[in-house]
Design an enzyme around this catalytic site. Structure first.
Site, short mmCIF file in Angstrom:
data_model
loop_
_atom_site.label_atom_id
_atom_site.label_comp_id
_atom_site.label_asym_id
_atom_site.label_seq_id
_atom_site.Cartn_x
_atom_site.Cartn_y
_atom_site.Cartn_z
CB SER A 71 -21.68 5.18 0.17
OG SER A 71 -21.33 5.93 -0.98
CE1 TYR A 119 -3.35 -2.73 0.24
CE2 TYR A 119 -3.78 -2.14 2.51
CZ TYR A 119 -4.07 -2.91 1.40
OH TYR A 119 -5.07 -3.85 1.47
N1 LIG Z 1 -7.30 -8.47 1.10
C1 LIG Z 1 -7.50 -7.74 0.04
O1 LIG Z 1 -7.32 -8.20 -1.09
C2 LIG Z 1 -7.97 -6.32 0.20
C3 LIG Z 1 -8.38 -5.61 -0.96
C4 LIG Z 1 -8.84 -4.31 -0.79
C5 LIG Z 1 -8.87 -3.73 0.48
N2 LIG Z 1 -8.45 -4.44 1.57
C6 LIG Z 1 -8.49 -3.84 2.92
O2 LIG Z 1 -9.82 -3.44 3.16
C7 LIG Z 1 -9.88 -2.06 3.55
C8 LIG Z 1 -11.17 -1.45 3.05
O3 LIG Z 1 -11.01 -1.17 1.67
P1 LIG Z 1 -12.10 -1.18 0.60
O4 LIG Z 1 -11.66 -0.34 -0.50
O5 LIG Z 1 -12.40 -2.58 0.29
O6 LIG Z 1 -13.30 -0.50 1.42
P2 LIG Z 1 -14.75 -0.04 1.05
O7 LIG Z 1 -15.34 0.29 2.34
O8 LIG Z 1 -15.47 -1.00 0.15
O9 LIG Z 1 -14.51 1.26 0.15
C9 LIG Z 1 -13.76 2.34 0.55
C10 LIG Z 1 -14.28 3.51 -0.24
O10 LIG Z 1 -15.49 3.92 0.37
C11 LIG Z 1 -15.45 5.28 0.63
N3 LIG Z 1 -15.94 5.53 2.00
C12 LIG Z 1 -15.32 5.31 3.15
N4 LIG Z 1 -16.10 5.65 4.18
C13 LIG Z 1 -17.23 6.08 3.64
C14 LIG Z 1 -18.41 6.56 4.16
N5 LIG Z 1 -18.58 6.66 5.50
N6 LIG Z 1 -19.39 6.90 3.32
C15 LIG Z 1 -19.23 6.79 2.00
N7 LIG Z 1 -18.12 6.34 1.43
C16 LIG Z 1 -17.13 5.99 2.25
C17 LIG Z 1 -14.04 5.73 0.56
O11 LIG Z 1 -14.10 7.03 0.04
P3 LIG Z 1 -12.85 8.01 -0.23
O12 LIG Z 1 -12.34 7.62 -1.58
O13 LIG Z 1 -13.45 9.37 -0.20
O14 LIG Z 1 -11.88 7.78 0.86
C18 LIG Z 1 -13.39 4.71 -0.30
O15 LIG Z 1 -13.42 5.17 -1.63
C19 LIG Z 1 -8.62 -1.47 2.93
O16 LIG Z 1 -8.22 -0.29 3.59
C20 LIG Z 1 -7.64 -2.60 3.11
O17 LIG Z 1 -7.13 -2.55 4.42
C21 LIG Z 1 -8.03 -5.73 1.43
#
Ligand SMILES: NC(=O)c1ccc[n+]([C@@H]2O[C@H](COP(=O)([O-])OP(=O)(O)OC[C@H]3O[C@@H](n4cnc5c(N)ncnc54)[C@H](OP(=O)(O)O)[C@@H]3O)[C@@H](O)[C@H]2O)c1
Length: 332
Positions: free
Chosen positions: A212, A56
């Site tokens: 969202s 990351y």
């Molecule tokens: N194991 C894996 O392969 C893998 C893959 C991906 C992620 N992850 C982990 O999972 C975590 C979550 O990631 P994700 O991308 O999957 O999460 P997600 O919750 O599906 O999406 C995050 C996105 O949602 C938006 N967001 C966050 N809080 C919000 C809210 N309260 N209201 C509306 N939109 C909101 C963010 O906006 P902004 O753009 O404005 O910040 C971001 O663009 C990562 O940080 C990482 O640690 C793991």
């Protein structure tokens, strides 16, 4: 905050984790100061699980976490690190490397960047198709014996791989995408996890910001992650937003936001599920934590599932080339 056991004999961790990926690019530029304040706010709210990966921001995320955990906060955190994804300076993906020597080498760099003697949960971010999972887990088990790693996890692994991994060393958790829009794990992976006594760390709960009240803003914001997510593409997005709208209606009736409903649904799937909050700002974290106040009745859960039938979601969670590389997506 409620604490849950990660795996049969595993450690206690907070019921929600903080996912730090967005703090190092991916969803556009982030403000380090605000990100650190978000990590501090999460710790203050009782979140212990801080999820990162060495790739990351190619080390940036770990160094940011090091900064955030200075001054005695390391002991309050449960730091989960993923490794193995090979990227060039332009973020081009060169596959995964989870050979035993590479695993130990990645860990050595992570420990130094995090400024810590140990990682709480160490996990290959993808199962390396070239390396038997026993060899990868065996290498991490060596690091457990040596004291550098406390617990072992896996990510995006199939049911078959989970069994092989668990036969090598106790596995505390599987990290995998799970949301109202991504329910594929319910067929085989989730039952296997439960049989084996592993916990589920759920990412993608908001499907990258799609589930969202700010889906349109998410679609148009510059993001190297979303350009690889077919659910945001043209006509898929239009169909998916219609599904989100029906969820939003239920959320409004509850006086909640759509993302809170999305988190509450994932949380309702079991006490062994730890949803990751992908916040990089305190207002996003605060909104997600509002979920703690939200209780869904059986009737409401049924309405939510009716509003988003799994088969109605348009587009796959990753591009076909990425899915082809994922052990969790292989036919049993
Ligand atoms: N194991 C894996 O392969 C893998 C893959 C991906 C992620 N992850 C982990 O999972 C975590 C979550 O990631 P994700 O991308 O999957 O999460 P997600 O919750 O599906 O999406 C995050 C996105 O949602 C938006 N967001 C966050 N809080 C919000 C809210 N309260 N209201 C509306 N939109 C909101 C963010 O906006 P902004 O753009 O404005 O910040 C971001 O663009 C990562 O940080 C990482 O640690 C793991």
């Amino acid at each position: 905050m409620q604490q849950i056991k990660l795996g049969r004999d595993g450690p206690m961790v907070s019921a929600f984790g903080l996912g730090c990926m967005g703090m190092s690019g991916g969803y556009g530029p982030a403000d380090d100061k605000e990100c650190i304040a978000t990590i501090h706010a999460a710790l203050e709210a009782g979140i212990t699980m801080i999820d990162t990966a060495d790739f990351y921001g190619m080390g940036h995320n770990e160094m940011l976490i090091r900064e955030a955990l200075k001054g005695g906060k390391r002991q309050r955190a449960f730091v989960a690190v993923k490794f193995g994804s090979m990227r060039g300076p332009d973020q081009k993906h060169y596959g995964d490397d989870a050979r035993p020597a590479a695993t130990k080498n990645f860990l050595a760099y992570s420990l130094r960047r995090l400024g810590t003697d140990y990682v709480d949960l160490y996990q290959p971010s993808r199962v390396d198709p070239q390396v038997p999972i026993e060899d990868t887990i065996g290498a991490i088990a060596d690091m457990v014996k040596a004291g550098y790693v406390r617990h072992i996890g896996v990510s995006e692994a199939s049911a078959k791989t989970l069994r092989r991994a668990q036969a090598t060393h106790p596995i505390a958790a599987l990290q995998i995408e799970y949301s109202l829009f991504s329910r594929g794990i319910e067929r085989e992976i989730l039952p296997t996890l439960r049989e084996l006594g592993m916990a589920l760390v759920a990412y993608g709960v908001l499907s990258g910001g799609l589930i969202s009240d700010r889906a349109e803003a998410a679609r148009t914001a510059a993001s190297e992650i979303r350009i690889r997510k077919p659910r945001f593409f043209a006509e898929n997005f239009t169909k998916n937003v219609a599904l989100v709208e029906s969820l939003s209606k239920i959320a409004r009736e509850k006086g909640a936001s759509t993302s809170q409903l999305a988190f509450a649904w994932v949380k309702s799937r079991g006490d062994d599920v730890v949803p990751l909050i992908g916040a990089r700002r305190r207002d996003q974290l605060e909104e997600a934590l509002g979920t703690l106040e939200l209780k869904l009745t059986a009737h409401e859960l049924a309405r939510i599932e009716q509003a988003v039938p799994a088969a109605a979601v348009a587009g796959t969670r990753y591009l076909p080339a990425a899915l082809a590389h994922m052990d969790s997506e292989r036919a049993p």
